[in-house]
Structure formats: structure tokens, C-alpha cells
Design an enzyme around this catalytic site. Structure first.
Site, PDB file in Angstrom:
ATOM      1  N   ASP A 102       3.654   5.968  -9.333  1.00  0.00           N
ATOM      2  CA  ASP A 102       4.209   7.343  -8.810  1.00  0.00           C
ATOM      3  C   ASP A 102       4.858   7.087  -7.552  1.00  0.00           C
ATOM      4  OD1 ASP A 102       2.384   8.598 -10.481  1.00  0.00           O
ATOM      5  OD2 ASP A 102       0.614   8.375  -9.087  1.00  0.00           O
TER       6      ASP A 102
HETATM    7  N1  URA Z   1      -2.456   5.285 -11.330  1.00  0.00           N
HETATM    8  C1  URA Z   1      -2.011   6.295 -10.491  1.00  0.00           C
HETATM    9  O1  URA Z   1      -2.791   7.255 -10.413  1.00  0.00           O
HETATM   10  N2  URA Z   1      -0.583   6.137  -9.899  1.00  0.00           N
HETATM   11  C2  URA Z   1       0.192   5.370  -9.983  1.00  0.00           C
HETATM   12  O2  URA Z   1       1.068   5.013  -9.674  1.00  0.00           O
HETATM   13  C3  URA Z   1      -0.275   4.186 -10.860  1.00  0.00           C
HETATM   14  C4  URA Z   1      -1.468   4.159 -11.537  1.00  0.00           C
END
Ligand code: URA
Length: 232
Positions: A102
Site C-alpha cells: 500500500d
Molecule cells: N497487507 C496490507 O494490508 N498492506 C500491504 O501493503 C501489504 C499487505
């Protein structure tokens, strides 16, 4: 693409003639004679006939990047800077991300131009461990460990996540290991147990660990042994 096809496409010979050249041992893949006309050849392999290059092998690229917060795991976006901005443009051709993070998440991000390899790295069926360091809004309890080990029900996908392990490091910090990589998986798992992720940092994918020498925004090529941890 099959070896015989490469010869007939690139060399301008009939399929029959291509098969005859291959059967006569005149074709090589990466300097080794190949007499199997049906052999699948990747674009990273060099094919020659009588020593003449028919397909030059492209260089395969495997990079680890220390993703800083604020960069999108995408190759282009109109609004936000993408992680590609951290890699020189001459390396961009066919580069894609193997397992997104993310925008606010940090840590290990793998970029490659080898789609077969990245599929095997990220495919949930392959079950390679992905290790994250997580900070949450509320204290992490032993009950969370139990729920993660049992798997969390994801209503949208109608599935239960694979058993995940949780090592509590302190009140609001933990190391979580998951074996798939579903959309916002870690955030959704904590949300399901009434908690909220405030920071997320990926430390490891399979045997590939984020190199501590890489500052946020830096990258380096994977070493050969690191690429080999992805099963064939
Ligand atoms: N899980 C998440 O919620 N975000 C990420 O960036 C990676 C795994």
C-alpha cells in the site's frame, strides 16, 4: 515460444526446415545444443543456429527496493509518485511489481521483468512466507495470535486466509508472517479482530530479506541465490 517456431519466425525458414536444423544439432540455447524442437524458450535465452544469433537473450532484471511511504506500487499514476520514479528510466522496460505494498506501507518491494518468476513468487498456491512488521492502534493480544493461526474469514472473497503466525514484539507491535498476498490482507486481518494497522513494513518475501544497507528509496539487484529461492 517453441524452439522450432523461433527458428521459422526469425530465420525465415519453413517449420520443416527448422525441425531439420534442430534435429541435426545445429541450434543452441545459451550455447548448449538443443535437439528438442518443442522446447519452450524464454525471451531471456539466446538462440543460435550455426553460431548465428537468431534470438538475442534479453537481460532478466530482479531488483529489491526499499519502498518509502508515499509511493504507489504501480508503474504509472496521474496523482502520486510511483516506485518506478526510484529506478533509472533505462531499467523500466517490462518492469513490474511482484507483490504490491500500500502507498503508506514501507519495506521490501521486488521489481522484475520476468513474469514467470514473479508469478511463482506471489502465487497464493505456492505459499511463500511474507514477513511484515506491524504497528497497531491498540495492544495486540494473544487472542489475535489464535485468530490469525485459525485463519480469518474474508467475506468479499468468500475464503479463509491460510494460517498466519504472529510474534508479539511489544504492546502495539508484532511480526506477522502470511503465506499469500491478498488485497490489504494484513490491514483486513487486524480489522477483523477489532484493531487497526498504523504502520506496516515488509521485511521478507520467501528467503529474500530487505537488505539493511538499503536506505528508504534505494534499490539493488537481487543476488543469484536470492532469485533461486522461488520454486520452479
Ligand atoms: N497487507 C496490507 O494490508 N498492506 C500491504 O501493503 C501489504 C499487505
Amino acid at each position: 515460444m517453441k524452439l522450432s517456431r523461433i527458428l521459422s519466425n526469425q530465420n525465415g525458414v519453413s517449420r520443416q526446415r527448422a525441425n531439420a536444423l534442430i534435429a541435426a544439432g545445429r541450434a543452441t540455447i545459451d550455447d548448449r545444443v538443443c535437439s528438442d524442437a518443442a522446447r519452450d524458450v524464454s525471451r531471456f535465452e539466446t538462440v543460435r543456429v550455426d553460431g548465428r544469433v537468431i534470438q538475442p537473450g534479453q537481460s532478466a532484471l530482479y531488483l529489491m527496493l526499499h519502498k518509502p511511504a508515499g509511493y504507489l506500487s504501480a508503474t504509472r499514476d496521474d496523482l502520486h509518485p510511483t516506485v518506478l520514479a526510484l529506478v533509472p528510466p533505462e531499467l523500466h522496460t517490462d518492469l513490474h511489481i511482484a507483490g504490491r505494498l500500500d502507498r503508506a506501507s514501507t519495506g521490501l518491494l521486488i521489481l522484475t521483468n520476468d513474469g514467470n518468476w514473479s508469478r511463482r513468487l506471489t502465487e497464493p498456491r505456492v505459499k511463500l512466507p511474507k514477513v511484515y512488521r506491524v504497528t497497531t492502534a491498540h495492544p495486540i493480544t494473544a487472542d489475535t495470535s489464535r485468530c490469525f493461526a485459525e485463519g480469518i474469514w474474508f467475506d468479499y472473497e468468500q475464503l479463509r486466509t491460510s494460517p498466519a503466525s504472529l510474534e508479539i514484539l511489544g504492546g502495539n507491535e508484532a511480526r506477522v508472517t502470511i503465506y499469500e498476498g491478498r488485497y490489504h490482507q494484513i490491514k483486513r486481518m487486524f480489522h477483523a479482530v477489532g484493531n487497526r494497522v498504523t504502520a506496516l513494513h515488509r521485511e521478507q518475501m520467501g528467503d529474500i530479506r530487505l537488505d539493511p544497507a538499503l536506505a528508504p528509496g534505494d534499490y539493488r539487484s537481487l543476488r543469484r541465490e536470492e532469485t533461486l529461492c522461488v520454486p520452479e
